[in-house]
Design a protein around this motif. Structure first.
Motif, PDB file in Angstrom:
ATOM      1  N   VAL A 162     -15.401   4.747  -0.220  1.00 55.19           N
ATOM      2  CA  VAL A 162     -16.089   5.866  -0.870  1.00 55.19           C
ATOM      3  C   VAL A 162     -15.418   6.274  -2.180  1.00 55.19           C
ATOM      4  CG1 VAL A 162     -17.070   6.739   1.281  1.00 55.19           C
ATOM      5  CG2 VAL A 162     -14.826   7.578   0.528  1.00 55.19           C
ATOM      6  N   VAL A 163     -14.146   5.918  -2.347  1.00 54.76           N
ATOM      7  CA  VAL A 163     -13.419   6.207  -3.591  1.00 54.76           C
ATOM      8  C   VAL A 163     -12.512   5.032  -3.912  1.00 54.76           C
ATOM      9  CG1 VAL A 163     -11.567   7.602  -4.618  1.00 54.76           C
ATOM     10  CG2 VAL A 163     -13.452   8.733  -3.439  1.00 54.76           C
ATOM     11  N   ASP A 164     -12.510   4.612  -5.162  1.00 52.60           N
ATOM     12  CA  ASP A 164     -11.562   3.622  -5.685  1.00 52.60           C
ATOM     13  C   ASP A 164     -11.114   4.148  -7.048  1.00 52.60           C
ATOM     14  OD1 ASP A 164     -10.128   1.472  -6.651  1.00 52.60           O
ATOM     15  OD2 ASP A 164     -11.575  -0.034  -5.987  1.00 52.60           O
ATOM     16  N   TYR A 165      -9.973   4.823  -7.064  1.00 51.05           N
ATOM     17  CA  TYR A 165      -9.525   5.554  -8.257  1.00 51.05           C
ATOM     18  C   TYR A 165      -8.220   4.973  -8.773  1.00 51.05           C
ATOM     19  CZ  TYR A 165      -7.247   9.308 -10.926  1.00 51.05           C
ATOM     20  OH  TYR A 165      -6.573  10.036 -11.895  1.00 51.05           O
ATOM     21  N   THR A 166      -8.185   4.687 -10.063  1.00 50.86           N
ATOM     22  CA  THR A 166      -6.954   4.260 -10.726  1.00 50.86           C
ATOM     23  C   THR A 166      -6.550   5.329 -11.718  1.00 50.86           C
ATOM     24  OG1 THR A 166      -7.478   1.910 -10.463  1.00 50.86           O
ATOM     25  CG2 THR A 166      -5.849   2.509 -12.149  1.00 50.86           C
ATOM     26  N   GLU A 167      -5.367   5.853 -11.532  1.00 48.29           N
ATOM     27  CA  GLU A 167      -4.870   6.909 -12.414  1.00 48.29           C
ATOM     28  C   GLU A 167      -4.614   6.346 -13.814  1.00 48.29           C
ATOM     29  OE1 GLU A 167      -1.806   9.928 -11.025  1.00 48.29           O
ATOM     30  OE2 GLU A 167      -0.611   8.627 -12.311  1.00 48.29           O
ATOM     31  N   PRO A 168      -5.204   6.942 -14.840  1.00 48.26           N
ATOM     32  CA  PRO A 168      -4.990   6.432 -16.205  1.00 48.26           C
ATOM     33  C   PRO A 168      -3.566   6.669 -16.682  1.00 48.26           C
ATOM     34  CG  PRO A 168      -6.252   8.469 -16.251  1.00 48.26           C
ATOM     35  CD  PRO A 168      -6.121   8.105 -14.808  1.00 48.26           C
ATOM     36  N   LYS A 169      -3.105   5.800 -17.541  1.00 53.42           N
ATOM     37  CA  LYS A 169      -1.768   5.975 -18.116  1.00 53.42           C
ATOM     38  C   LYS A 169      -1.726   7.264 -18.933  1.00 53.42           C
ATOM     39  CE  LYS A 169      -0.560   1.061 -18.391  1.00 53.42           C
ATOM     40  NZ  LYS A 169      -0.152  -0.055 -19.275  1.00 53.42           N
ATOM     41  N   GLY A 170      -0.624   7.991 -18.797  1.00 52.74           N
ATOM     42  CA  GLY A 170      -0.465   9.230 -19.537  1.00 52.74           C
ATOM     43  C   GLY A 170      -1.303  10.371 -19.006  1.00 52.74           C
ATOM     44  N   ALA A 171      -1.739  10.274 -17.738  1.00 56.39           N
ATOM     45  CA  ALA A 171      -2.574  11.327 -17.153  1.00 56.39           C
ATOM     46  C   ALA A 171      -1.838  12.664 -17.179  1.00 56.39           C
ATOM     47  CB  ALA A 171      -2.954  10.962 -15.731  1.00 56.39           C
ATOM     48  N   ASP A 172      -2.547  13.715 -17.579  1.00 57.21           N
ATOM     49  CA  ASP A 172      -1.972  15.055 -17.602  1.00 57.21           C
ATOM     50  C   ASP A 172      -2.274  15.774 -16.294  1.00 57.21           C
ATOM     51  OD1 ASP A 172      -0.989  14.799 -20.198  1.00 57.21           O
ATOM     52  OD2 ASP A 172      -2.927  15.383 -21.073  1.00 57.21           O
ATOM     53  N   GLY A 173      -1.586  16.897 -16.090  1.00 53.35           N
ATOM     54  CA  GLY A 173      -1.857  17.709 -14.910  1.00 53.35           C
ATOM     55  C   GLY A 173      -0.942  17.365 -13.760  1.00 53.35           C
ATOM     56  N   PRO A 174      -0.938  18.220 -12.739  1.00 51.95           N
ATOM     57  CA  PRO A 174       0.001  18.042 -11.633  1.00 51.95           C
ATOM     58  C   PRO A 174      -0.393  16.942 -10.656  1.00 51.95           C
ATOM     59  CG  PRO A 174      -1.390  19.949 -11.243  1.00 51.95           C
ATOM     60  CD  PRO A 174      -1.727  19.448 -12.619  1.00 51.95           C
ATOM     61  N   ARG A 175      -1.678  16.605 -10.576  1.00 50.72           N
ATOM     62  CA  ARG A 175      -2.115  15.625  -9.575  1.00 50.72           C
ATOM     63  C   ARG A 175      -1.844  14.218 -10.068  1.00 50.72           C
ATOM     64  NH1 ARG A 175      -4.065  17.639  -5.210  1.00 50.72           N
ATOM     65  NH2 ARG A 175      -4.998  19.714  -5.157  1.00 50.72           N
ATOM     66  N   LYS A 176      -0.668  13.708  -9.667  1.00 48.05           N
ATOM     67  CA  LYS A 176      -0.241  12.385 -10.100  1.00 48.05           C
ATOM     68  C   LYS A 176       0.330  11.594  -8.935  1.00 48.05           C
ATOM     69  CE  LYS A 176       0.866  13.650 -14.876  1.00 48.05           C
ATOM     70  NZ  LYS A 176       1.910  13.707 -15.925  1.00 48.05           N
ATOM     71  N   LEU A 177       0.208  10.278  -9.040  1.00 54.91           N
ATOM     72  CA  LEU A 177       0.796   9.384  -8.065  1.00 54.91           C
ATOM     73  C   LEU A 177       2.246   9.134  -8.415  1.00 54.91           C
ATOM     74  CD1 LEU A 177      -2.182   6.920  -7.752  1.00 54.91           C
ATOM     75  CD2 LEU A 177      -1.260   8.334  -5.914  1.00 54.91           C
ATOM     76  N   SER A 178       3.116   9.280  -7.434  1.00 55.29           N
ATOM     77  CA  SER A 178       4.534   9.006  -7.655  1.00 55.29           C
ATOM     78  C   SER A 178       5.163   8.599  -6.334  1.00 55.29           C
ATOM     79  CB  SER A 178       5.229  10.241  -8.236  1.00 55.29           C
ATOM     80  OG  SER A 178       5.034  11.376  -7.397  1.00 55.29           O
ATOM     81  N   GLU A 179       5.590   9.582  -5.558  1.00 59.85           N
ATOM     82  CA  GLU A 179       6.174   9.381  -4.240  1.00 59.85           C
ATOM     83  C   GLU A 179       6.255  10.752  -3.588  1.00 59.85           C
ATOM     84  OE1 GLU A 179       9.875   6.834  -2.514  1.00 59.85           O
ATOM     85  OE2 GLU A 179      10.415   8.484  -3.860  1.00 59.85           O
ATOM     86  N   GLY A 180       6.154  10.808  -2.288  1.00 59.26           N
ATOM     87  CA  GLY A 180       6.273  12.111  -1.648  1.00 59.26           C
ATOM     88  C   GLY A 180       5.893  12.071  -0.188  1.00 59.26           C
ATOM     89  N   TYR A 181       5.675  13.266   0.358  1.00 57.57           N
ATOM     90  CA  TYR A 181       5.359  13.417   1.768  1.00 57.57           C
ATOM     91  C   TYR A 181       3.858  13.270   2.026  1.00 57.57           C
ATOM     92  CZ  TYR A 181      10.062  15.356   2.321  1.00 57.57           C
ATOM     93  OH  TYR A 181      11.417  15.540   2.332  1.00 57.57           O
ATOM     94  N   ILE A 182       3.537  13.041   3.285  1.00 56.65           N
ATOM     95  CA  ILE A 182       2.179  13.120   3.808  1.00 56.65           C
ATOM     96  C   ILE A 182       2.057  14.447   4.546  1.00 56.65           C
ATOM     97  CG2 ILE A 182       0.614  12.155   5.551  1.00 56.65           C
ATOM     98  CD1 ILE A 182       1.913   9.402   4.913  1.00 56.65           C
ATOM     99  N   ALA A 183       0.910  15.122   4.397  1.00 56.54           N
ATOM    100  CA  ALA A 183       0.694  16.380   5.111  1.00 56.54           C
ATOM    101  C   ALA A 183      -0.774  16.529   5.488  1.00 56.54           C
ATOM    102  CB  ALA A 183       1.143  17.572   4.269  1.00 56.54           C
ATOM    103  N   LEU A 184      -1.008  17.276   6.559  1.00 56.03           N
ATOM    104  CA  LEU A 184      -2.353  17.609   7.015  1.00 56.03           C
ATOM    105  C   LEU A 184      -2.615  19.075   6.706  1.00 56.03           C
ATOM    106  CD1 LEU A 184      -2.107  15.964  10.568  1.00 56.03           C
ATOM    107  CD2 LEU A 184      -2.717  14.870   8.400  1.00 56.03           C
ATOM    108  N   GLN A 185      -3.863  19.398   6.408  1.00 56.25           N
ATOM    109  CA  GLN A 185      -4.206  20.770   6.025  1.00 56.25           C
ATOM    110  C   GLN A 185      -5.040  21.472   7.089  1.00 56.25           C
ATOM    111  OE1 GLN A 185      -7.466  21.799   3.193  1.00 56.25           O
ATOM    112  NE2 GLN A 185      -5.794  22.469   1.847  1.00 56.25           N
ATOM    113  N   GLN A 186      -4.661  22.706   7.402  1.00 56.58           N
ATOM    114  CA  GLN A 186      -5.529  23.651   8.114  1.00 56.58           C
ATOM    115  C   GLN A 186      -5.909  24.704   7.079  1.00 56.58           C
ATOM    116  OE1 GLN A 186      -7.401  24.160  10.512  1.00 56.58           O
ATOM    117  NE2 GLN A 186      -7.747  26.322  10.200  1.00 56.58           N
ATOM    118  N   HIS A 187      -7.193  24.773   6.714  1.00 52.11           N
ATOM    119  CA  HIS A 187      -7.619  25.482   5.518  1.00 52.11           C
ATOM    120  C   HIS A 187      -7.834  26.979   5.712  1.00 52.11           C
ATOM    121  CE1 HIS A 187     -10.386  26.666   2.238  1.00 52.11           C
ATOM    122  NE2 HIS A 187      -9.814  25.701   1.538  1.00 52.11           N
ATOM    123  N   ASP A 188      -8.502  27.366   6.802  1.00 49.63           N
ATOM    124  CA  ASP A 188      -8.874  28.778   6.971  1.00 49.63           C
ATOM    125  C   ASP A 188      -9.270  29.016   8.423  1.00 49.63           C
ATOM    126  OD1 ASP A 188     -11.960  28.638   7.307  1.00 49.63           O
ATOM    127  OD2 ASP A 188     -11.548  27.354   5.583  1.00 49.63           O
TER     128      ASP A 188
END
Length: 204
Positions: A162-188
């Motif tokens: 349903v999604v095939d996304y490649t992050e563009p080089k020099g992408a701005d903003g906080p949502r970036k691929l790097s490394e980190g944890y996995i987490a599950l969300q309980q929203h409300d």
């Protein structure tokens, strides 16, 4: 000639694009949840919003995020069975830092939402790739399969990409691929989400 063919085969294999593993029973897969205890899963706030029921992790209550704290991940596949209630909202976070509370916007969130007032539906990368038609129904189990490889994220729901996304080089903003944890969300409080068969496979 045989040596040449063997060398060519190895070279093509090494440089071929990575594909989804055929099955979660393949070598290299690791279960992240034994169905009995939270183990390395830790809530960042409001632990009462998470319970284990009939071998499932269940999120229901005030906002909370359940982190898998044993290790961080860069390139990997993640597979889980998920069920969300009518009007519910949840997500699976990738490449995020640990946040003690609040909403946060680093890494990426794969949306779980079939009928919440937020129109961004299941399988979307929240804030990046928006799907407005849900591929699954409320109150029915589905399989979420996520592949993260370098700057690419592929999301499959019930074996359909349903999604095939490649992050563009020099992408701005906080949502970036790097490394980190996995987490599950309980929203409300109006949301009830269930997870089972959570598995991960590290990639080179």
């Amino acid at each position: 000639m045989k040596r040449l063919c063997l060398t060519l085969t190895v070279a093509l294999t090494l440089f071929a694009p990575y594909a989804f593993a055929a099955d979660a029973s393949d070598d290299g897969w690791k279960s992240l949840f034994n169905g009995k205890s939270f183990g390395d899963w830790k809530p960042n706030e409001r632990p009462e919003s998470w319970k284990i029921t009939d071998g499932m992790i269940v999120g229901h209550g005030e906002r909370s995020h359940l982190y898998y704290m044993a290790e961080k991940f860069k390139n990997f596949e993640l597979k889980a069975d998920v069920k969300i209630n009518k009007g519910g909202n949840s997500g699976i976070y990738l490449h995020i830092a640990h946040h003690p509370d609040g909403w946060f916007f680093d890494g990426h969130e794969v949306q779980i939402n079939s009928s919440h007032v937020d129109p961004v539906r299941t399988g979307s990368l929240w804030g990046v790739v928006k799907l407005y038609e849900t591929p699954v129904k409320d109150n029915e189990w589905f399989t979420m399969h996520i592949l993260v490889k370098d700057q690419n994220i592929v999301v499959k729901v019930n074996d359909k990409i349903v999604v095939d996304y490649t992050e563009p080089k020099g992408a701005d903003g906080p949502r970036k691929l790097s490394e980190g944890y996995i987490a599950l969300q309980q929203h409300d409080p109006g949301s009830k989400v269930q997870f089972r068969n959570i598995k991960v496979k590290r990639l080179p």
